[in-house]
Write a protein that holds these residues in place. Structure first.
Motif, short mmCIF file in Angstrom:
data_model
loop_
_atom_site.label_atom_id
_atom_site.label_comp_id
_atom_site.label_asym_id
_atom_site.label_seq_id
_atom_site.Cartn_x
_atom_site.Cartn_y
_atom_site.Cartn_z
N UNK A 133 0.82 -1.21 -0.19
CA UNK A 133 -0.17 0.09 0.01
C UNK A 133 0.85 1.13 -0.09
N UNK A 134 0.25 2.41 -0.35
CA UNK A 134 0.83 3.66 -0.23
C UNK A 134 0.76 4.19 1.22
N UNK A 135 1.81 3.63 1.99
CA UNK A 135 1.56 4.25 3.39
C UNK A 135 2.89 4.88 3.90
N UNK A 136 2.86 5.33 5.11
CA UNK A 136 4.17 6.22 5.51
C UNK A 136 5.31 5.34 5.32
N UNK A 184 -4.11 -5.44 -2.12
CA UNK A 184 -4.98 -6.65 -1.56
C UNK A 184 -6.25 -5.81 -0.76
N UNK A 185 -6.22 -4.61 -0.71
CA UNK A 185 -7.22 -3.91 -0.03
C UNK A 185 -8.43 -3.60 -1.20
N UNK A 186 -9.54 -2.96 -0.76
CA UNK A 186 -10.63 -2.64 -1.61
C UNK A 186 -10.23 -1.07 -1.98
N UNK A 187 -10.69 -0.42 -2.86
CA UNK A 187 -10.28 0.91 -3.32
C UNK A 187 -11.81 1.67 -2.66
N UNK A 188 -11.69 1.76 -1.33
CA UNK A 188 -12.89 2.60 -0.91
C UNK A 188 -12.61 3.50 0.13
N UNK A 196 -7.84 4.42 -8.51
CA UNK A 196 -6.45 4.37 -8.04
C UNK A 196 -5.74 5.78 -8.02
N UNK A 197 -5.96 6.72 -9.09
CA UNK A 197 -5.61 7.98 -8.93
C UNK A 197 -6.14 8.73 -7.90
N UNK A 235 -2.85 0.04 -9.59
CA UNK A 235 -2.74 -0.81 -8.38
C UNK A 235 -2.95 -2.21 -9.00
N UNK A 236 -2.07 -3.12 -8.44
CA UNK A 236 -1.99 -4.60 -8.95
C UNK A 236 -2.32 -5.63 -8.07
N UNK A 237 -3.40 -6.41 -8.30
CA UNK A 237 -3.63 -7.86 -7.43
C UNK A 237 -2.44 -8.44 -7.64
#
Length: 548
Positions: A133-136, A184-188, A196-197, A235-237
């Motif tokens: 994920x895009x995290x810190x 693996x997360x849901x885009x919500x 994704x943008x 994003x790619x599964x």
């Protein structure tokens, strides 16, 4: 670039060996052959995150860039693969796969920042590949973005300590694409689907506040916003699971997760459709040779301990390109002049007319191949060199004309020269004969075609060289003529004397004859006197008798 020159497999472009970056000459030779505009896509990211797989897909191949099958990083330095661009005819798609950032085997990660900086400087689209994920943590791993201002300058500044305004970079940096693998997360957000943008924009949102913690949180996000105004996210599964991952390049799409296949296709479609042609300052299109020179300039700056400067690189590139353009223009001029000029030309104007045509073509060649010729410095240099070459052709024309004329005169004057050598003119009247032969030589010489611009001068030069010979013949003629006249006068005097002697002799002879005649007459008279006297006496006796 011809079809048979497309690269069948990637080659190392910039080697990273023992902390040293070096340019691979084989790759440079490939770039030198690519005259088409290049679309440069570079991918960066942590090692073992599947960067090479995406680049192989962009190349339309299953394999090419090394994927590796273990936790060991395979790609060292920067590798290059050039293929025909599938969406842009007469363009080259140039893919750059970089070594994984943060490779624990390297021990010293100081070159990671330079690899990242070179990927930014050389590409028109920069793909940053991360996992999860895009995290810190992902942001922290992108600290190379925050270091760009410490590694790259837009404008040259004598003071390396002077920090450059980061807003300058936006005009020169590539488009930014963030690819998130094994997502693996849901885009919500709040239960609502997002793109994704939108997910990327949310991840890049700045926090309010002035604390050090907020500053460190915002710093990479601010840099991404400032350096890369055009951003895209994919994003790619996970492509598959288990041991199959180790054979990813061998698997058919049907053996991969459908979402992953679709996402990969979307990524490739976007990159191929929207990635721009690589340009430099001033919107100048980059081709293989120009990219080759940029690479050499940037790597040389890095290895010398300096900071690559975009403005200086473009100026250096302009100098290299414009110098080469000047040489190509000069070569074209010489080739066309040698092809069109038949030495010697009859007149100077004939040569100058051909020069004007070739000069115009040469300038057109220069303008076509040059760029950023500030103040027309190189065009003026070209004009100066063309002028020098024109003068050289004029001198060649003079020399070839003189050589031809001398050869003609040597051939035509052979009978005259031979006559002089054999003394043919060394006689009374020889000078007049010499002048006659010389005039015949001049007339025959002037009848000869294509003598060129030195015809008259060479003739006068030849005639001048014969002045001493002509004077000698004239003096000889005069001397011989004077002698001949003296002999003739002597002969005439002798003849006159002889005639006078004959006349005197004749006169004496006639006088003698007269005297002899007189003498004879006297003798005859003396003999006749007694008879005449006796006759007279007898005549008088008869008269007397008659009287009495």
């Amino acid at each position: 670039m011809a079809t048979d020159l497309w690269m069948p497999a990637p080659v190392c472009l910039i080697e990273n060996s023992k902390g040293q970056l070096t340019v691979n000459q084989e790759a440079m030779q490939v770039l030198a052959t690519m005259t088409q505009p290049v679309v440069v896509v570079a991918i960066v990211g942590l090692y073992r995150t599947g960067k090479s797989y995406l680049m192989n897909k962009l190349a339309g191949q299953k394999s090419g860039f090394s994927l590796g099958s273990t936790v060991q990083s395979h790609t060292k330095g920067i590798w290059m693969w050039c293929v025909p661009h599938p969406k842009k005819p007469n363009h080259t798609l140039l893919l750059l796969d970089t070594e994984g950032l943060g490779d624990v085997e390297k021990g010293d990660n100081k070159n990671d920042g330079w690899i990242f900086a070179l990927a930014v400087l050389l590409s028109s689209t920069l793909v940053y590949n991360s996992m999860g994920t895009i995290n810190q943590q992902a942001m922290d791993q992108l600290h190379y973005v925050t270091e760009l201002t410490e590694r790259v300058r837009v404008k040259y500044s004598p003071s390396t300590a002077e920090k450059e305004d980061s807003t300058h970079f936006v005009n020169f940096f590539p488009d930014f694409v963030w690819t998130v693998r094994d997502f693996t997360l849901e885009l919500k957000i709040n239960g609502q689907p997002i793109t994704s943008d939108e997910y990327l924009e949310k991840a890049l949102k700045l926090k309010e506040g002035t604390s050090d913690e907020v500053h460190m949180f915002n710093l990479p996000r601010q840099c991404i916003h400032q350096f890369f105004p055009k951003k895209k996210c994919f994003i790619f599964a996970p492509p598959t699971y288990g041991k199959k991952l180790a054979q990813l390049e061998k698997l058919h799409d049907s053996e991969l997760e459908a979402d992953f296949v679709e996402q990969t296709e979307n990524f490739c479609s976007y990159i191929l459709q929207y990635s721009r042609v690589k340009t430099v300052q001033g919107g100048i299109t980059v081709n293989g040779p120009r990219l080759e020179n940029l690479i050499l300039i940037y790597v040389e700056a890095i290895t010398s301990g300096d900071m690559p400067c975009i403005e200086n690189a473009v100026l250096t590139l302009a100098q290299i390109e414009n110098s080469a353009a000047v040489q190509r223009a000069l070569t074209h001029y010489e080739e066309m002049m040698n092809k069109r000029v038949q030495f010697p030309t009859e007149t100077l104007q004939e040569l100058l007319d051909i020069h004007a045509i070739c000069e115009k073509e040469a300038i057109e060649v220069f303008i076509k191949d040059s760029f950023k010729d500030v103040d027309q410095k190189f065009q003026n240099e070209l004009a100066s060199q063309l002028e020098a070459k024109r003068d050289a052709f004029c001198n060649q024309n003079l020399n070839e004309s003189a050589q031809r004329c001398r050869a003609l005169l040597q051939d035509i004057s052979r009978p005259l020269e031979e006559g002089v050598k054999q003394g043919f003119f060394s006689k009374p009247g020889g000078y007049g004969l010499f002048l006659q032969k010389k005039q015949e030589l001049i007339e025959k010489y002037k009848e000869q075609p294509r003598k060129g611009v030195q015809a008259e001068e060479t003739l006068q030069e030849y005639l001048k060289s014969k002045e001493d010979v002509a004077k000698m013949i004239e003096q000889t003629d005069q001397a011989l003529t004077a002698k001949e006249k003296e002999i003739a006068a002597e002969r005439m005097r002798a003849q006159d004397a002889e005639a006078a002697a004959r006349q005197l002799e004749e006169m004496q002879k006639r006088h003698q004859e007269v005297q002899e005649q007189k003498k004879k007459s006297h003798l005859d008279n003396v003999k006749e006197v007694p008879a005449r006297v006796e006759a007279e006496v007898n005549r008088w006796r008869k008269r007397v008798r008659k009287l009495f």
